[in-house]
Design an enzyme around this catalytic site. Structure first.
Site, mmCIF file in Angstrom:
data_model
loop_
_atom_site.group_PDB
_atom_site.id
_atom_site.type_symbol
_atom_site.label_atom_id
_atom_site.label_comp_id
_atom_site.label_asym_id
_atom_site.label_seq_id
_atom_site.Cartn_x
_atom_site.Cartn_y
_atom_site.Cartn_z
ATOM 1 N N ASN A 13 0.859 -1.191 0.000
ATOM 2 C CA ASN A 13 0.000 0.000 0.000
ATOM 3 C C ASN A 13 0.895 1.241 0.000
ATOM 4 O O ASN A 13 1.449 1.613 1.026
ATOM 5 C CB ASN A 13 -0.898 -0.034 1.262
ATOM 6 C CG ASN A 13 -1.724 1.230 1.404
ATOM 7 O OD1 ASN A 13 -1.850 2.020 0.464
ATOM 8 N ND2 ASN A 13 -2.297 1.434 2.592
ATOM 9 N N TRP A 14 1.007 1.846 -1.174
ATOM 10 C CA TRP A 14 1.908 3.001 -1.299
ATOM 11 C C TRP A 14 1.325 4.271 -0.674
ATOM 12 O O TRP A 14 2.018 5.291 -0.601
ATOM 13 C CB TRP A 14 2.217 3.273 -2.779
ATOM 14 C CG TRP A 14 3.126 2.273 -3.431
ATOM 15 C CD1 TRP A 14 3.668 1.152 -2.844
ATOM 16 C CD2 TRP A 14 3.610 2.298 -4.780
ATOM 17 N NE1 TRP A 14 4.443 0.488 -3.754
ATOM 18 C CE2 TRP A 14 4.432 1.160 -4.954
ATOM 19 C CE3 TRP A 14 3.427 3.162 -5.858
ATOM 20 C CZ2 TRP A 14 5.072 0.878 -6.160
ATOM 21 C CZ3 TRP A 14 4.053 2.887 -7.067
ATOM 22 C CH2 TRP A 14 4.876 1.751 -7.215
ATOM 23 N N LYS A 15 0.058 4.201 -0.301
ATOM 24 C CA LYS A 15 -0.609 5.396 0.264
ATOM 25 C C LYS A 15 -0.432 6.589 -0.694
ATOM 26 O O LYS A 15 -0.550 6.403 -1.895
ATOM 27 C CB LYS A 15 -0.089 5.692 1.670
ATOM 28 C CG LYS A 15 -0.168 4.466 2.579
ATOM 29 C CD LYS A 15 0.022 4.792 4.020
ATOM 30 C CE LYS A 15 -0.097 3.495 4.827
ATOM 31 N NZ LYS A 15 -0.220 3.717 6.247
ATOM 32 N N HIS A 107 -9.909 1.734 4.897
ATOM 33 C CA HIS A 107 -8.617 1.925 5.566
ATOM 34 C C HIS A 107 -8.799 2.926 6.713
ATOM 35 O O HIS A 107 -9.542 3.894 6.586
ATOM 36 C CB HIS A 107 -7.565 2.433 4.572
ATOM 37 C CG HIS A 107 -6.186 2.384 5.144
ATOM 38 N ND1 HIS A 107 -5.726 3.328 6.031
ATOM 39 C CD2 HIS A 107 -5.181 1.479 4.986
ATOM 40 C CE1 HIS A 107 -4.483 2.999 6.393
ATOM 41 N NE2 HIS A 107 -4.137 1.885 5.780
ATOM 42 N N GLU A 109 -7.062 5.252 7.782
ATOM 43 C CA GLU A 109 -6.761 6.653 7.463
ATOM 44 C C GLU A 109 -7.970 7.312 6.804
ATOM 45 O O GLU A 109 -8.242 8.487 7.025
ATOM 46 C CB GLU A 109 -5.503 6.733 6.582
ATOM 47 C CG GLU A 109 -4.243 6.507 7.412
ATOM 48 C CD GLU A 109 -3.074 5.887 6.660
ATOM 49 O OE1 GLU A 109 -3.077 5.875 5.417
ATOM 50 O OE2 GLU A 109 -2.144 5.386 7.336
ATOM 51 N N GLU A 183 -6.023 -4.545 10.755
ATOM 52 C CA GLU A 183 -4.986 -3.525 10.964
ATOM 53 C C GLU A 183 -5.282 -2.739 12.241
ATOM 54 O O GLU A 183 -6.082 -1.792 12.207
ATOM 55 C CB GLU A 183 -4.957 -2.539 9.790
ATOM 56 C CG GLU A 183 -4.605 -3.144 8.462
ATOM 57 C CD GLU A 183 -3.988 -2.110 7.541
ATOM 58 O OE1 GLU A 183 -2.821 -2.263 7.179
ATOM 59 O OE2 GLU A 183 -4.664 -1.116 7.207
ATOM 60 N N GLY A 189 1.979 2.564 11.022
ATOM 61 C CA GLY A 189 2.957 3.646 10.888
ATOM 62 C C GLY A 189 3.734 3.953 12.150
ATOM 63 O O GLY A 189 4.421 4.979 12.222
ATOM 64 N N SER A 225 2.723 -1.746 10.605
ATOM 65 C CA SER A 225 4.169 -1.817 10.880
ATOM 66 C C SER A 225 4.792 -3.163 10.538
ATOM 67 O O SER A 225 5.651 -3.667 11.287
ATOM 68 C CB SER A 225 4.459 -1.432 12.339
ATOM 69 O OG SER A 225 4.143 -0.077 12.541
HETATM 70 P P1 PGA Z 1 2.357 0.646 7.792
HETATM 71 O O1 PGA Z 1 0.907 0.878 7.105
HETATM 72 O O2 PGA Z 1 2.894 -0.640 7.246
HETATM 73 O O3 PGA Z 1 3.142 1.838 7.377
HETATM 74 O O4 PGA Z 1 2.113 0.568 9.261
HETATM 75 C C1 PGA Z 1 0.034 -0.188 6.895
HETATM 76 C C2 PGA Z 1 -1.256 0.335 6.311
HETATM 77 O O5 PGA Z 1 -1.655 1.453 6.650
HETATM 78 O O6 PGA Z 1 -1.896 -0.335 5.503
#
Ligand code: PGA
Length: 261
Positions: A13-15, A107, A109, A183, A189, A225
């Site tokens: 997931n490159w966000k 997600h 976020e 998650e 993160g 993470s």
């Molecule tokens: P992260 O993000 O690996 O940077 O913790 C995972 C995600 O948000 O899907």
């Protein structure tokens, strides 16, 4: 075509990264180089990349040009409606039409910054399924909800729509194909993933719940993470079929090690 198989699933997931097309080309070239020199073996993992939507067509064409047909593309979000006057939104069908096969929905976020509710996520799930995209539904508790019992309650609320759709026959338990990404929000993160025993308990809970609904075509991922040091032990958890990797997925060294878990 993306298919469930015996291989573990790795979703990158490159966000909202990289922040320019030039950087995307560089990153993709590093991916391709490591694939071509066998540092990343796409026969050993089921590999999905979720880039920012704006780059997806170019990435698709570049992968085609290099004859790499085992990187599957995922959107990071879709609109809650199929088509129409929704300025700034992107439809499931439009993604499907450019070679995208999966979509991340719910997600944390987006739940946090875009106020996405379980209702909205349910709508997107149905739209994805009906458009032929495989949804990757993100679920998980935040810091104040941490703990097995509380987390089960949260997951119950976040996954209730599946039960409702089955009752209403909006989806078919045999055909409906999807992924659940557990998650924990507090792990995303932060550099600190959830501990293995905890992930295992939550994955067992999700598996049991979906088995009880007679669902057959689903896989369970862990995200939060994941890095080169913890990927292997996370992937060895019995009901974990794959990982959703954020920060470590645009660091080629980390990603390569993760893919060789
Ligand atoms: P992260 O993000 O690996 O940077 O913790 C995972 C995600 O948000 O899907």
């Amino acid at each position: 075509m993306f298919q469930f198989n015996k291989q573990k699933i790795v979703v990158a997931n490159w966000k909202m990264n990289p922040n320019s097309y030039d950087e995307v080309v560089n990153l993709l070239n590093l991916y391709i180089e490591n694939i071509n020199n066998n540092k990343i073996n796409l026969d050993k993992i089921n590999f999905v990349v979720a880039p920012p939507a704006v780059y997806m067509s170019n990435i698709y064409l570049q992968l085609k040009q290099y004859k790499i047909n085992k990187i599957y593309l995922s959107a990071q979000n879709i609109c809650w409606e199929t088509h129409g006057a929704f300025t700034g939104e992107l439809s499931a069908n439009s993604f499907k039409s450019i070679g995208c096969e999966l979509v991340i929905i719910g997600h944390s976020e987006r739940r946090t910054y875009n106020q996405e509710t379980n209702e909205l996520i349910a709508k997107k799930f149905l739209i994805a399924i009906n458009s032929g995209l495989i949804p990757i539904v993100c679920v998980g508790e935040n810091k104040t909800e941490f703990g097995e019992q509380k987390t089960w309650q949260i997951l119950e609320q976040q996954l209730f729509f599946i039960e409702r759709f089955l009752e209403k026959k909006a989806i078919n338990s045999d055909k409906c194909k999807f992924l659940i990404a557990y998650e924990p929000v507090w792990a995303i993160g932060t550099g600190v993933s959830a501990d293995l025993a905890y992930i295992a308990k939550i994955a067992d809970y999700i598996k049991q719940k979906l088995d009880m609904l007679n669902l057959k075509n689903f896989k369970i991922l862990y995200g939060g993470s994941v890095n080169a040091n913890n990927a292997k032990s996370i992937l060895q958890i019995s009901n974990i079929d794959g990982i959703l990797v954020g920060g470590s997925s645009f660091d080629i060294e980390q990603l390569t090690k993760i893919c060789n878990y």
